[in-house]
Design a protein around this motif. Structure first.
Motif: not given
Lengths: 136, 152
Positions: B60-61, B81, B84, B86-88, B91-92, B94-99
């Protein structure tokens, strides 16, 4: 039903297959981390799949189960000697149960820099219809 | 460090015990066995005849957002990184990825040709090629007999 609509995607981790049909040696299988959120285009699923290219990525929908399988191609020359290791190379597998309001026909996916993005548009809901009650 | 315990009459085994102990004590581990806190991004390091190869998982880089510098035997990786957009309502479900932004510095194992370090990035895997410098080969140092009472 309401519950299912609320959590449109439920994760379900499958047990990894023990034997590979190609007879290759058993490889490590990881559950990739994902983000799932609502966007104007529908639900979006992002999954980290480092080392997976479009050619080695399989995305399958059967009934209402979405399965992603990414095979990692090693970038390490065979003669390389490992000095320090913080991660393993391996394949990625994860399955999700889609809710009924996902329009299966319009699902799109793309893989960019090792991140898979799946857009799951919502099926248009039927407009409420008034049912006339007649008396005899 | 004795690892085997046998009865007194087992003289031959005591010899073996001593030999194993000696072997274990003689081993040196090139990598510290104590694991430090897991760092981001994860890095693997390999040695090839002509170069060291560093690989890192960076899904994702964008390659343009990746900054690599090498100076004085320290390789520094920097990147960011993006979350996202375009998240409304952000709100997530699921949120497991690192930014976010990260930075990591690694001491390069031996002398390398810093001006010939090159990197490529494909499918979220960064590969950094660190060519070995010729002076890493053993060099004979001549010992010159000096006057013992000379200047220090």
């Amino acid at each position: 039903m309401a519950e299912e609509t609320q959590t449109a995607v439920n994760s379900e981790i499958e047990s990894p297959p023990n034997e590979r049909p190609d007879g290759a040696k058993e490889r490590v299988i990881f559950t990739p981390p994902v983000d799932i959120y609502d966007s104007p285009e529908g639900l979006v699923l992002l999954a980290d799949l480092p080392g997976v290219s479009t050619g080695s990525m399989e995305l399958q929908i059967q009934d209402n189960k979405l399965t992603l399988l990414g095979r990692c191609q090693s970038v390490i020359p065979p003669e390389a000697r490992l000095l320090h290791k913080e991660y393993d190379e391996g394949d990625f597998l994860r399955s999700f149960i889609l809710s009924e309001d996902v329009d299966h026909e319009r699902i799109t996916a793309r893989l960019n820099n090792g991140v898979l993005e799946v857009v799951l548009p919502r099926a248009p809901r039927a407009a409420p219809r008034k049912i006339e009650v007649k008396s005899e | 460090m004795a690892i085997f315990r046998w009865g007194d009459s087992w003289e031959t085994f005591r010899d073996l015990e001593r030999q194993v102990d000696r072997l274990l004590n003689g081993l040196t581990f090139p990598i510290p066995l104590i694991r430090v806190e897991r760092q981001y991004p994860p890095i693997n390091l390999y040695e090839l005849p002509e170069e060291y190869l560093l690989t890192s998982e960076l899904p994702g880089i964008e390659p343009a957002e990746l900054d690599l510098t090498v100076a004085n035997g320290i390789l520094t990786l920097r990147g960011k990184r993006a979350a996202p957009t375009n998240a409304i309502d952000d709100q997530f479900r699921r949120h497991e990825r690192i930014w976010g932004a990260w930075e990591r510095s690694i001491a390069v194992p031996e002398r390398i040709r810093e001006d010939e370090v090159r990197a490529d990035f494909q499918n979220g895997i960064l590969k950094v090629h660190l060519p070995k410098a010729p002076e890493t080969r053993p060099r004979q140092i001549q010992v010159i007999a000096g006057n013992v009472e000379g200047e220090m």
